[in-house]
Write an enzyme that holds these catalytic residues in place. Structure first.
Site, PDB file in Angstrom:
ATOM      1  N   ARG A  90      -7.921   3.421   0.719  1.00  0.00           N
ATOM      2  CA  ARG A  90      -7.073   2.759   1.825  1.00  0.00           C
ATOM      3  C   ARG A  90      -8.058   1.408   1.621  1.00  0.00           C
ATOM      4  NH1 ARG A  90      -4.838   6.150   2.756  1.00  0.00           N
ATOM      5  NH2 ARG A  90      -3.832   7.757   3.870  1.00  0.00           N
ATOM      6  N   GLU A 121      -1.542  -4.493   4.113  1.00  0.00           N
ATOM      7  CA  GLU A 121      -0.363  -3.753   3.074  1.00  0.00           C
ATOM      8  C   GLU A 121       0.795  -4.878   4.067  1.00  0.00           C
ATOM      9  OE1 GLU A 121      -0.841   0.103   2.140  1.00  0.00           O
ATOM     10  OE2 GLU A 121      -2.464  -0.529   0.951  1.00  0.00           O
ATOM     11  N   HIS A 159       0.370   1.130  -3.470  1.00  0.00           N
ATOM     12  CA  HIS A 159       0.189   2.091  -3.142  1.00  0.00           C
ATOM     13  C   HIS A 159       1.340   3.117  -3.321  1.00  0.00           C
ATOM     14  CE1 HIS A 159      -1.847   3.406   0.919  1.00  0.00           C
ATOM     15  NE2 HIS A 159      -1.851   4.755  -0.068  1.00  0.00           N
TER      16      HIS A 159
END
Length: 285
Positions: free
Chosen positions: A204, A233, A251
């Site tokens: 993460r 993000e 991602h």
């Protein structure tokens, strides 16, 4: 639900009838959402990580929580190896070199060998173990850090991330995001990794102190980074865009048709099991 402009109006109309929430890596169920849905019974997350779900509050309220483990392990581990190869061998930069016509003016510079590099993994869970097994095929010595040493593992254990970073060429982040692992990669860790070391993050974004990573890359205090995740993000620090020693991905660790279908099947399967009063397929709470 997260894209609804007037959430208050929506909740006023439907809060008493919403019995399930489907979350994902970018949004889940925090205390505010849980309190807004008095009939909520289950949170079925389209992800393995649950950092967007208040697990303690769910447990306190008797709300069940499920995720999608195992089915995405291979894809995420594959991508980690891909990031290692792409970052060390400058594959993305090579592609740009050919497309821009620069090859006609001369050969590409030499890059860094991947096979045999010492790989250190933060978090030796399902994904971390799968990464280790793949890296071993490249004759990479494996070491790891986790909350406690795993007696069943033959890999070398280090009791701190700083020690792990100082003994590896490639540092891979593969642990769950918790308050304890937030910014687990900080300036001290990056300096321990050193000017010949590479960082790979498929965990993460908040695992890494992003401003410190940007500074380390710009100043040459680490050799490069392969990043699939970021702190805020989809916003990425613009300082990274001009760096050729950084590979940036949006991602996509589990982003294959096969795996996303399997994840969706688990989400639906858990919801069906819950409302049919059957055992959940992948219970967390």
């Amino acid at each position: 639900m997260w894209t609804i402009p007037q959430k208050t109006d929506f909740f006023n109309k439907h809060s008493n009838s919403i019995r399930a929430v489907v979350g994902y890596a970018g949004a889940g169920a925090d205390r505010e959402l849980i309190d807004a849905l008095p009939a909520l019974e289950i949170v079925s997350s389209f992800s393995v990580g649950l950092d967007k779900v208040d697990l303690g509050y769910c447990k306190e309220k008797g709300i069940r929580v499920t995720n999608t483990p195992d089915v995405l392990t291979e894809d995420v581990a594959d991508l980690a190896i891909g990031l290692m190869l792409t970052t060390l061998r400058r594959i993305s930069e090579c592609d740009r070199y050919v497309r821009s016509g620069l090859w006609k003016k001369g050969d590409f510079k030499l890059t860094t060998k991947f096979s045999g590099k010492k790989v250190g993994i933060i978090g030796l869970g399902r994904i971390g173990t799968a990464i280790a097994e793949r890296a071993e095929a490249f004759n990479c010595p494996i070491s790891y850090y986790s909350r406690s040493e795993k007696p069943e593992s033959n890999y070398k254990y280090f009791p701190s991330v700083v020690e792990l970073a100082s003994h590896c060429d490639i540092l891979v982040v593969a642990c769950p995001l918790t308050e304890q692992t937030r910014h687990i990669v900080n300036r001290e860790v990056l300096d321990a990794l050193g000017p010949k070391g590479f960082l790979i993050n498929i965990g993460r974004g908040p695992h890494v102190d992003e401003p410190e990573l940007v500074a380390a890359l710009v100043e040459g205090r680490i050799a490069g980074a392969g990043l699939d995740v970021f702190e805020n993000e989809p916003h990425v620090p613009e300082e990274l865009f001009g760096l050729d020693n950084v590979v940036l991905l949006p991602h996509v660790g589990s982003g294959t048709v096969e795996t996303r279908n399997a994840m969706a099947d688990l989400v639906i399967g858990n919801l069906e099991a819950h409302f049919s009063k059957k055992p959940l397929l992948t219970p967390v709470v």
